[in-house]
Write a protein that holds these residues in place. Structure first.
Motif, PDB file in Angstrom:
ATOM      1  N   ALA A 192      17.085  -3.016  -9.933  1.00 21.88           N
ATOM      2  CA  ALA A 192      17.417  -1.615  -9.608  1.00 21.88           C
ATOM      3  C   ALA A 192      16.607  -1.168  -8.389  1.00 21.88           C
ATOM      4  CB  ALA A 192      17.096  -0.727 -10.798  1.00 21.88           C
ATOM      5  N   PRO A 193      17.251  -0.625  -7.350  1.00 22.98           N
ATOM      6  CA  PRO A 193      16.480  -0.115  -6.211  1.00 22.98           C
ATOM      7  C   PRO A 193      15.478   0.942  -6.685  1.00 22.98           C
ATOM      8  CG  PRO A 193      18.838  -0.095  -5.714  1.00 22.98           C
ATOM      9  CD  PRO A 193      18.697  -0.421  -7.173  1.00 22.98           C
ATOM     10  N   SER A 194      14.281   0.920  -6.100  1.00 23.64           N
ATOM     11  CA  SER A 194      13.232   1.855  -6.526  1.00 23.64           C
ATOM     12  C   SER A 194      12.859   2.779  -5.379  1.00 23.64           C
ATOM     13  CB  SER A 194      12.002   1.078  -6.995  1.00 23.64           C
ATOM     14  OG  SER A 194      11.545   0.252  -5.951  1.00 23.64           O
ATOM     15  N   MET A 195      12.492   3.995  -5.730  1.00 23.70           N
ATOM     16  CA  MET A 195      12.081   4.956  -4.685  1.00 23.70           C
ATOM     17  C   MET A 195      11.039   5.904  -5.239  1.00 23.70           C
ATOM     18  SD  MET A 195      15.714   6.805  -4.755  1.00 23.70           S
ATOM     19  CE  MET A 195      16.369   5.199  -5.188  1.00 23.70           C
ATOM     20  N   MET A 207       4.838  -0.056  -3.599  1.00 20.82           N
ATOM     21  CA  MET A 207       5.598  -0.861  -4.576  1.00 20.82           C
ATOM     22  C   MET A 207       7.100  -0.612  -4.543  1.00 20.82           C
ATOM     23  SD  MET A 207       3.155  -0.475  -7.856  1.00 20.82           S
ATOM     24  CE  MET A 207       4.065  -1.665  -8.821  1.00 20.82           C
ATOM     25  N   VAL A 208       7.519   0.477  -3.885  1.00 23.75           N
ATOM     26  CA  VAL A 208       8.941   0.847  -3.963  1.00 23.75           C
ATOM     27  C   VAL A 208       9.667   0.518  -2.651  1.00 23.75           C
ATOM     28  CG1 VAL A 208       8.523   2.680  -5.658  1.00 23.75           C
ATOM     29  CG2 VAL A 208       8.496   3.232  -3.195  1.00 23.75           C
ATOM     30  N   GLY A 209      10.988   0.520  -2.733  1.00 24.54           N
ATOM     31  CA  GLY A 209      11.785   0.157  -1.556  1.00 24.54           C
ATOM     32  C   GLY A 209      12.061   1.323  -0.631  1.00 24.54           C
ATOM     33  N   PHE A 210      11.932   2.554  -1.133  1.00 19.58           N
ATOM     34  CA  PHE A 210      12.284   3.713  -0.313  1.00 19.58           C
ATOM     35  C   PHE A 210      11.357   4.871  -0.667  1.00 19.58           C
ATOM     36  CE2 PHE A 210      14.759   7.729   0.093  1.00 19.58           C
ATOM     37  CZ  PHE A 210      15.003   7.697   1.455  1.00 19.58           C
ATOM     38  N   VAL A 211      10.943   5.637   0.363  1.00 18.31           N
ATOM     39  CA  VAL A 211      10.083   6.808   0.166  1.00 18.31           C
ATOM     40  C   VAL A 211      10.792   8.007   0.785  1.00 18.31           C
ATOM     41  CG1 VAL A 211       7.841   7.857   0.751  1.00 18.31           C
ATOM     42  CG2 VAL A 211       7.965   5.408   0.216  1.00 18.31           C
TER      43      VAL A 211
END
Ligand code: 13P
Ligand code: SF4
Length: 301
Positions: A192-195, A207-211
């Motif tokens: 699951a994409p994380s943000m 740690m996440v893919g998008f901020v």
């Protein structure tokens, strides 16, 4: 509840009012609002509305920002003492002192601050445009960034050549989210994409893919082909995401709850529209001094 919602609709028409609600408010508040969004989107809406009365369902700095942008309008806060913990970490007096210590710095202030603090800033920003705001300044300007050290660190990392002095404030709700909390939820939902919101600590953001801001997150999820996402921000955002993107699933860290936002209920909205209580009043000199930094913020989308 249906009765209260109906009463709010009637009063809204009688008062020529618009109801704005932040993404962190309760589901029933979001559902009655004319517009739900992030700080930037709501500030812009408040500056453009034709309504005579703005009911701002959010913490107090949000209503104050609307008043600064539309001083001729009546701005009502359904729960006036719902105060953002971060805004309380940067008093106008302390900011004036810091300005004296850094006389050549440009003061960039996060919108999560009091109106009085804003009156001592050069330019404001939200999480939705902070990077753009800082990037727009002359390259050799030193930036005094207040009050969120996490958002400030995030910008500083993205703009390594920029000299930045960071205030030592934070959002306690985002700041207490740990890397372990995030690792757990990511591991539970592999793929699951994380943000995350930039008010989180650096080790979490790494740690996440998008901020991005709350509204940036919605845009990300809308345009993604994925149907499950890990969302590291306040849990009120779940209702916004689920309403806008039915069929997609969102996984949160359940302890991330902003209690001041959750204090606002339908009864409070009905009451303030009925007796016009909770009006935001600000000294004229504060409005005048805060207007330029806040307007500059809304112009940078
Ligand atoms: P957004 O502007 O991203 O909605 O954030 C506001 C806020 O208070 C985050 O804690
Ligand atoms: Fe303030 Fe944090 Fe609540 Fe946002 S989540 S309004 S920064 S206390």
């Amino acid at each position: 509840m249906a009765g209260t919602a109906e009463r709010i609709r009637q009063l809204k028409a009688e008062r020529n009012a618009v109801i704005l609600a932040h993404n962190y408010t309760s589901p029933e508040v979001q559902d009655i609002a004319d517009l739900v969004g992030d700080s930037l989107g709501l500030s812009i809406a408040a500056s453009r509305t034709d309504a005579e009365v703005i009911v701002f369902c959010g913490v107090s700095f949000m209503g104050e920002t609307a008043k600064i942008l539309s001083p001729e309008k009546t701005v009502l806060l359904p729960v006036p003492d719902a105060i953002c913990d971060m805004a309380a970490m940067c008093s106008a007096e302390d900011l004036m002192k810091a300005r004296e210590e850094h006389p050549d710095s440009v003061v960039v202030g996060y919108v999560n601050t009091t109106a009085e603090a804003k009156s001592h800033m050069d330019i404001c920003c939200t999480s939705g445009n902070a990077l753009k705001v800082v990037s727009s300044l002359a390259e050799d300007d030193e930036v005094l960034f207040v009050p969120d050290r996490n958002l400030g660190s995030y910008i500083s990392k993205r703009l390594p050549d920029r000299r930045m002095v960071l205030w030592n404030g934070c959002c306690p709700i985002h700041d207490r989210i740990t890397a372990d909390d995030v690792r757990r939820v990511i591991e539970e939902h592999p793929g699951a994409p994380s943000m995350a919101h930039p008010e989180c600590r650096t080790e979490v953001l790494d740690m996440v893919g998008f901020v991005g801001s709350t509204e940036d997150m919605l845009r990300f999820c809308r345009t993604s082909d994925a149907d499950e996402f890990v969302i590291v921000t306040e849990t009120g955002m779940r209702h916004r995401l689920e309403s806008e993107l039915p069929g997609k699933r969102f996984h949160f860290i359940e302890s991330a709850v902003c209690e001041p936002m959750k204090r606002i209920g339908l009864d409070d909205i009905a009451r303030c529209l009925d007796d016009m209580s909770g009006e935001v009043t600000l000294p004229a000199d504060v409005i005048t001094a805060a207007q330029n930094p806040v307007r500059r913020m809304t112009e940078m989308k």
